[in-house]
Write a protein that holds these residues in place. Sequence first.
Motif, PDB file in Angstrom:
ATOM      1  N   VAL A 248      44.470 -93.263 -27.907  1.00  0.00           N
ATOM      2  CA  VAL A 248      45.488 -94.233 -27.494  1.00  0.00           C
ATOM      3  C   VAL A 248      44.833 -95.610 -27.483  1.00  0.00           C
ATOM      4  O   VAL A 248      44.061 -95.926 -26.574  1.00  0.00           O
ATOM      5  CB  VAL A 248      46.062 -93.903 -26.098  1.00  0.00           C
ATOM      6  N   ALA A 252      49.028 -98.539 -29.440  1.00  0.00           N
ATOM      7  CA  ALA A 252      49.806 -97.367 -29.031  1.00  0.00           C
ATOM      8  C   ALA A 252      49.944 -97.268 -27.508  1.00  0.00           C
ATOM      9  O   ALA A 252      50.717 -96.442 -27.012  1.00  0.00           O
ATOM     10  CB  ALA A 252      49.151 -96.098 -29.568  1.00  0.00           C
ATOM     11  N   GLU A 255      53.584 -97.692 -25.613  1.00  0.00           N
ATOM     12  CA  GLU A 255      54.479 -96.553 -25.865  1.00  0.00           C
ATOM     13  C   GLU A 255      54.015 -95.317 -25.104  1.00  0.00           C
ATOM     14  O   GLU A 255      54.812 -94.584 -24.509  1.00  0.00           O
ATOM     15  CB  GLU A 255      54.540 -96.263 -27.362  1.00  0.00           C
ATOM     16  N   TRP A 256      52.693 -95.075 -25.123  1.00  0.00           N
ATOM     17  CA  TRP A 256      52.142 -93.935 -24.395  1.00  0.00           C
ATOM     18  C   TRP A 256      52.387 -94.070 -22.903  1.00  0.00           C
ATOM     19  O   TRP A 256      52.803 -93.110 -22.232  1.00  0.00           O
ATOM     20  CB  TRP A 256      50.645 -93.825 -24.678  1.00  0.00           C
TER      21      TRP A 256
END
Length: 300
Positions: A248, A252, A255-256
Motif C-alpha cells: 500500500v 493506493a 483508497e485502502w
Amino acid sequence: MGQLIKLENYISRYQRDILHYPRQFIRLKQDNWKRLLDLWHNQPNINRIEAPLEEKNQTAIFDKIMGMFNKREVIEEQPIDSLPPQNEEQLKQYFLDSLYHFQLNWSSTTLHEMSFLDRSYQEDLTLKYFLQRFPDSFLFMYQPVFKLKNATVDADIIMITPFEVNIIKLVEYPSSRTVIAGDDRTWFIEENHVRSKMLSPMLSVKRSDKIVKSILNHQGLDIPIHKIILSRTNIIDFDLEPFQTTYVDKEAHEEWLQKQRAYTSPLKHQQLKVADALLAYSDTVAVNRPEWEQVEDDEF
C-alpha cells in the motif's frame, strides 16, 4: 477509533480482561461523545467564530468540557492553554485527542500495576494515525514484544479486525524517493536516478507473521492473516506482490484507508479470542502502583 490493546511490553488493561474492556471502551466513547456534543451545543457563542468569547468565558467553558474527563490521570495529560473548539470538526478532534491520552493510560496501567510510559508516545503521529483513523472494532498491538521459549522478540504492528489479522510494516522516507521492491533480503531506494540498497521489510513482516501463526495454531485458532507493507509517503515500484502480502503506497493509501474505515462490523468473539491468545504470549514489564494512585475505575 482503533483500540490500543498492547503497547511495547507495557502492562495493559486489555490483557486482564479482553472480553470486558473493548466493549466498555466503545460504550464509554459513544456515551461521552453524546454528552460532550450536547454540552458544546448548549454553550452560548462557543460555536460562533465571528463572535469570540472573552478569555474568562472561554476558560470557564473549556474547563466545563474538560470536567467530563474527570479522572485525574487523564486530565493531567491534556493541555489547558488552548481555546475551546470553535466548530464541530474541532470538537471531534479535541475529543479524539482526549481519547488518545485515555488509551495511553489504559495501555500502560491496570488498577493495581503500571509501566513507565515513554513520553514520546504522547505525540507519536504514527500511533495517532492508527488509533484515530480506524474503526472502534479494530484492535492494535503497537510495536509489541512477544515472549517465546524464554526469549523476547519484537514484532511489527498487528491490526486485529473482526475478520482478519493484518501485520503492518511501515516503510516511509521523504516523498521525493521511490521505494523499489526486491527480494526477501534487499529492496532499493531511488532518488534523482540514484539507487541505493535498503533492508527488505519482508524480513521483519515474515518474522512477525511466523510468530502470530505459531501462537494461533498452538491455541487452535483459525483466522486469515495478511501482511501489509505500508508507505503513506512514497511510491512502491513492484512487479508482483508476494503471497498473502499487499503493498500500500501513497497512491493506493487513501483508497485502502477508506476501505478499512467502511467496515461497520461489531467486535467478534473469535476476534477477541485471537487478541487474548496474542496478549497471553506478550512480554510485560510492570510494577505495583502506589496505593494513592490506584483508581476504582475506568470512566472518562
